[in-house]
Write an enzyme that holds these catalytic residues in place. Structure first.
Site, PDB file in Angstrom:
ATOM      1  CB  ALA A 111      -0.875  -0.014   1.238  1.00  0.00           C
ATOM      2  CD  GLU A 151       1.715  -5.679   5.598  1.00  0.00           C
ATOM      3  OE1 GLU A 151       2.544  -6.562   5.870  1.00  0.00           O
ATOM      4  OE2 GLU A 151       0.928  -5.757   4.643  1.00  0.00           O
ATOM      5  CD  GLU A 183      -2.239  -7.654   2.832  1.00  0.00           C
ATOM      6  OE1 GLU A 183      -1.942  -6.485   2.524  1.00  0.00           O
ATOM      7  OE2 GLU A 183      -2.835  -7.946   3.874  1.00  0.00           O
ATOM      8  N   GLY A 209       0.705  -5.058   0.908  1.00  0.00           N
ATOM      9  CA  GLY A 209      -0.487  -5.125   0.060  1.00  0.00           C
ATOM     10  C   GLY A 209      -0.197  -5.723  -1.310  1.00  0.00           C
TER      11      GLY A 209
END
Ligand code: HXC
Length: 258
Positions: A65, A132, A112, A109
Site C-alpha cells: 500500500a 507491515e 496480498e 499489500g
C-alpha cells in the site's frame, strides 16, 4: 477508458493489466486500486475475455500500500472509508480466472493483492513479504488470513511477525506460487497459460474456480457436497455434451460457452 496508474490491453482472449507506478515501485495508492477495479469490471463484462493476468514491472509487482498516502490517516479516516482494503477485494471477487504474474517485490499489500488472484506465477526474481510490522501496522488486505492458508501457520507467523522476505524458490517450496519461470518470459508465459484457460468452456471454468475457492471457506464435507452439486451441474451444459462427444469422436471440441 483511460488510466494513469495501470496499463490495460488485450492479448486475444486475455485481459492484461500492468500496474504502472514505476517511480513508487507500484505502491498501491487509492487511484491505482480504483483503476484496477474498473479495469476488472470492464474485462468481466466483456464476453470475449476468458481470463485476466495482473502483473507489475521487472523490479516490483507492488511494494505495498502507498505508505506516504496512508501515513497521516486517523482511525476515523480509515474506518469511515473502510480504507481501501474493501476495494481491493474486487480482484478476489472476480468470476473470471485471474493470474498474478509476479516479478520483483510483492510486499505487504502487493503480496496480498497477488494472493487474491487464482494463482501466482513467479519470476525467478520474485520476493514476497508482509513487512507491515516494521512500519507499525499489520497486514490489512487479507495477508494474515490468505498467507496462512497458503503456507501454513509456522511460515506465515514468521513472515508476518518478522517481515522477512522469501524468494521465489522458497515461495514455490511452501506453495505460495504455482511455479517459477525466468523473469524475461514471465508475462508471455502467464498470457500463454491464461490463453489456455480462456480456450476452454467459460461456464465450466467458472464452476471449477468456484469449487476450488470453496475449499478455503468450508469444511471438507461441505466442500465435497458443493463440488458434487457443481459437478452434476456441468451435465446441464451443452459444453459437457460437446466435450465428451469430441473426445469420443477424436476431434477438438467447439465450445459454445453454454
Ligand atoms: C510508497 C514506496 C513504497 C510504498 C517503495 N516506495 N515502496 N512509496 N509506498 N509501499 C517508493 C520509495 O519511497 C522510493 O521513492 C521508491 O519507491 C523506490 O524505493 P526505494 O526504497 O528507494 O528502493 P529500494 O532501496 O530498492 O527498496 C525497495 C523496497 C523498499 C525494499 C521495496 O522500497 C521498501 O521497503 N518499501 C516498503 C515496503 C513495505 O513496507 N510495504 C508494506 C507497506 S504497508 P522515492 O520518492 O524516495 O524515490 C502495506 C499495508 C497493506 O502494504 C494493508 C492494506 C492497505
Amino acid at each position: 477508458m483511460s488510466y494513469e496508474t495501470i496499463l490495460v490491453e488485450t492479448r486475444g482472449p486475455v485481459g492484461l493489466i500492468t500496474l504502472n507506478r514505476p517511480k513508487a515501485l507500484n505502491a498501491l495508492c487509492d487511484q491505482l486500486v480504483t483503476e484496477l477495479g474498473r479495469a476488472l469490471d470492464d474485462f468481466e463484462a466483456d464476453s470475449a475475455i476468458g481470463a485476466i493476468v495482473v502483473t507489475g514491472s521487472e523490479r516490483a509487482f507492488a511494494a505495498g500500500a502507498d505508505i506516504k498516502e496512508m501515513a497521516g490517516f486517523s482511525y476515523m479516516d480509515v474506518y469511515n472509508s473502510n480504507f481501501i482494503t474493501a476495494k481491493w477485494e474486487r480482484l478476489a471477487k472476480c468470476r473470471k480466472p485471474t493470474i498474478a504474474a509476479v516479478a520483483g517485490f510483492a510486499l505487504g499489500g502487493g503480496c496480498e493483492l497477488a494472493m487474491m488472484a487464482d494463482f501466482i506465477l513467479a519470476a525467478d526474481t520474485a520476493k514476497f513479504g508482509q513487512p507491515e510490522v516494521t512500519i507499525g501496522t499489520i497486514p490489512g488486505a487479507g495477508g494474515t488470513q490468505r498467507l496462512t492458508r497458503f503456507v501454513g501457520k509456522s511460515k506465515a507467523m514468521e513472515m508476518v511477525l518478522t517481515g522477512r522476505m522469501i524468494d521465489a524458490a522458497e515461495a514455490e517450496r511452501c506453495g505460495l506460487v504455482s511455479r517459477i519461470v525466468p523473469a524475461a518470459e514471465l508475462v508471455e508465459e502467464a498470457v500463454k497459460v491464461a490463453t489456455k484457460i480462456a480456450s476452454l468452456s467459460q461456464p465450466v471454468i467458472a464452476m471449477a474456480k468456484e469449487a476450488v475457492n470453496v475449499a478455503y471457506e468450508s469444511t471438507l464435507a461441505e466442500g465435497i457436497r458443493f463440488e458434487r452439486r457443481l459437478f452434476h451441474s456441468t451435465f446441464a451444459t451443452e459444453d459437457q455434451k460437446e466435450g465428451m462427444a469430441a473426445f469420443a469422436e477424436k476431434r477438438q471440441p467447439g465450445w459454445k460457452n453454454r
